[in-house]
Design a protein around this motif. Structure first.
Motif, PDB file in Angstrom:
ATOM      1  N   SER A 295      47.802  35.016  53.202  1.00 33.46           N
ATOM      2  CA  SER A 295      49.144  35.347  53.706  1.00 33.46           C
ATOM      3  C   SER A 295      49.141  36.758  54.295  1.00 33.46           C
ATOM      4  O   SER A 295      49.817  37.019  55.292  1.00 33.46           O
ATOM      5  CB  SER A 295      50.168  35.274  52.577  1.00 33.46           C
TER       6      SER A 295
ATOM      7  N   GLU B 130      56.031  28.827  50.110  1.00 37.79           N
ATOM      8  CA  GLU B 130      55.547  29.311  48.810  1.00 37.79           C
ATOM      9  C   GLU B 130      56.259  30.572  48.363  1.00 37.79           C
ATOM     10  O   GLU B 130      56.385  30.826  47.182  1.00 37.79           O
ATOM     11  CB  GLU B 130      54.036  29.576  48.894  1.00 37.79           C
ATOM     12  N   GLU B 131      56.653  31.393  49.339  1.00 34.99           N
ATOM     13  CA  GLU B 131      57.282  32.666  48.979  1.00 34.99           C
ATOM     14  C   GLU B 131      58.678  32.741  49.590  1.00 34.99           C
ATOM     15  O   GLU B 131      58.895  32.215  50.687  1.00 34.99           O
ATOM     16  CB  GLU B 131      56.428  33.828  49.505  1.00 34.99           C
TER      17      GLU B 131
ATOM     18  N   ASP C 111      52.624  28.537  56.049  1.00 36.73           N
ATOM     19  CA  ASP C 111      52.072  28.979  54.765  1.00 36.73           C
ATOM     20  C   ASP C 111      52.698  28.165  53.639  1.00 36.73           C
ATOM     21  O   ASP C 111      53.795  28.465  53.197  1.00 36.73           O
ATOM     22  CB  ASP C 111      52.377  30.478  54.601  1.00 36.73           C
TER      23      ASP C 111
HETATM   24 MG   LIG Z   1      49.770  33.202  50.219  1.00 33.95          MG
END
Ligand SMILES: [Mg+2]
Ligand SMILES: Nc1ncnc2c1ncn2[C@@H]1O[C@H](COP(=O)(O)OP(=O)(O)OP(=O)(O)O)[C@@H](O)[C@H]1O
Length: 453
Positions: free
Chosen positions: A101, A124-125, A170
């Motif tokens: 990332s 994911e974030e 991502d």
């Molecule tokens: Mg990552």
């Protein structure tokens, strides 16, 4: 007109079955069949099958040059060839926390700096986490757009509205399409979502960077078909606890895969390491027994490395072998060859081999340096400073030629090494022999004399 039919795909071997069964009849895996939609060939009309397209003679073909956009990260651009090719789909894999990332956000920053539109989709974030990282990397730009989403339909909608020059996804394993069977990350979902995204990217000449998870064994998680679908596959290597990272290209439809990229993880993200030899070898170190400098060739790039060995009496129980960074198979082979050919008693010794800096090397050219480090520790005789060695060692103890001899010698002379142990002479070596003393080694018995005297 096309019609879809339901078939069952095995998550293990990807074979297709007309009916569901508890066990795959092809690979024998239990509970691996899941429902998939597939176009029914009976309903495919000539137009939808692309039969209206006519073949073109290759001599009539008008070439269109690939258009590149540079990442302005020299190690990354070199690995890719010149930069990202427009309309290409690039897969970036690696262990958790290795820097996928981080590097992607640095690419996003660089594109935004050059005035391109960037869409960074993270499943994911949260946007807040992404903002925190972007602030740390000084990547706050108007043309860098963030989206925290996993639904493919929303992602495609955002892509159509924003029409970015680059999409960063991502990761591909968290995306799902609501009408497709299976949870995010399953064969069906990954295959379908990657193919939908690829279709969009190719049609709009948009660059795609898909981040991929890796399995425990280090392979890309998800279906193998993903690897065939994309144009470029890159893997991060290295130890998360060490600061150096290697980016290796595994497949590239536009450039050779021989290059590798070196990076250092810093507070401000991944920094280029243009001269890895200077990082892995400390030129000011004195003579220490058990330490040997090797020159390996990773891809097309020669790199100096320090191999350290510790040979000590076994305290109790079986003798232990601990190999870090070196290939355990080759290291065991070297120990056995030393025992057999030099009659060394190593069965009651613990042997530890380590490559300084966290680099992992599989190349047989490292053999001679492993032998040198073990002998140096065993006889407690240091190898003189400014000495390098390379060469493959065979089972009968012979030291064999390796590729890129000239490049290896040039790298050693660049760092002002004064002596080099290498396999028997080749004509081309004369051309590069400058200040270096070249010590040709026929076999390890001859080589061991240096430590015994
Ligand atoms: Mg990552
Ligand atoms: N403030 C910081 N200073 C220096 N390094 C940091 C800092 N914050 C994070 N890192 C480094 O960045 C790494 C995490 O990078 P990143 O999140 O890009 O990994 P990733 O490959 O995307 O992981 P994942 O697969 O879990 O998403 C950490 O392991 C750490 O080495």
């Amino acid at each position: 007109m096309t019609k879809t039919v339901t078939v069952y795909t095995c998550n293990s071997c990807y074979s297709i079955h007309p009916t569901w069964a508890g066990k795959c009849s092809k690979c024998g895996e239990w509970n691996s069949l899941s429902e998939t939609d597939k176009a029914d060939v009976k309903f495919v009309t000539p137009t939808s099958a692309g039969q209206m397209k006519k073949p073109i003679s290759i001599s009539q073909f008008k070439e269109v040059a690939d258009k590149y956009i540079q990442t302005l990260i020299p190690e990354f651009d070199r690995l890719l060839g010149k930069g990202f090719v427009k309309g290409s789909v690039n897969l970036l894999g690696g262990e958790p926390g290795i820097g996928k990332s981080t590097l992607s956000l640095q690419v996003a920053k660089s594109f935004a700096m050059q005035g391109y539109n960037v869409l960074y989709v993270s499943g994911e974030e949260s946007e807040n986490q992404l903002y925190g990282r972007a602030k740390r990397l000084d990547a706050i730009y108007d043309s860098l757009f963030l989206l925290n989403e996993t639904n493919l339909l929303t992602i495609l909608h955002a892509l159509k509205n924003l029409a970015p020059d680059i999409l960063i996804m991502d990761s591909i394993q968290v995306v799902f399409h609501p009408s497709i069977q299976g949870v995010a990350g399953s064969v069906n979902q990954v295959r379908y979502c990657a193919s939908e995204l690829t279709n969009y990217l190719k049609a709009k000449d948009c660059i795609g960077v898909l981040i991929g998870h890796v399995t425990k064994e280090g392979y890309l998680a998800g279906p193998k078909v993903l690897e065939h679908m994309v144009d470029v596959i890159m893997y991060f290597e290295g130890d998360r606890d060490q600061k150096y990272r290697i980016l290796r290209s595994f497949k590239n439809r536009y450039h050779s895969t021989r290059d590798i990229g070196f990076f250092e993880m810093t507070e401000k993200g991944l920094k280029d390491v243009p001269n890895p030899s200077s990082v892995f070898v400390d030129m000011n170190l004195g003579d220490n027994s058990g330490s040997a400098i090797a020159v390996i060739c990773d891809g097309a790039r020669p790199i100096l490395l320090e191999v350290q060995a510790l040979v000590v009496d076994t305290g109790y129980g079986m003798a232990k072998r601990t190999f870090l960074g070196v290939d355990p198979l080759r290291a065991n082979l070297m120990v056995a060859t030393l025992e057999k050919q030099l009659k060394l008693r190593l069965a009651n010794k613990d042997i530890i081999l380590n490559i300084i800096g966290g680099m992992k090397v599989k190349e047989p050219a490292l053999d001679l340096a492993m032998v040198a480090a073990i002998l140096s520790s065993y006889y407690e005789k240091p190898i003189p400073a400014k000495t390098v060695c390379f060469g493959e060692v065979g089972l009968t103890g012979e030291v064999r030629q390796v590729s890129n001899t000239v490049e290896r010698i040039k790298e050693a002379s660049k760092f002002e090494f004064s002596s080099i142990f290498l396999p028997e002479k080749r004509d081309i070596i004369e051309k590069v022999n400058g200040q270096l003393a070249l010590n040709y080694v026929k076999n390890i018995s001859e080589f061991s004399q240096f430590f015994v005297d």
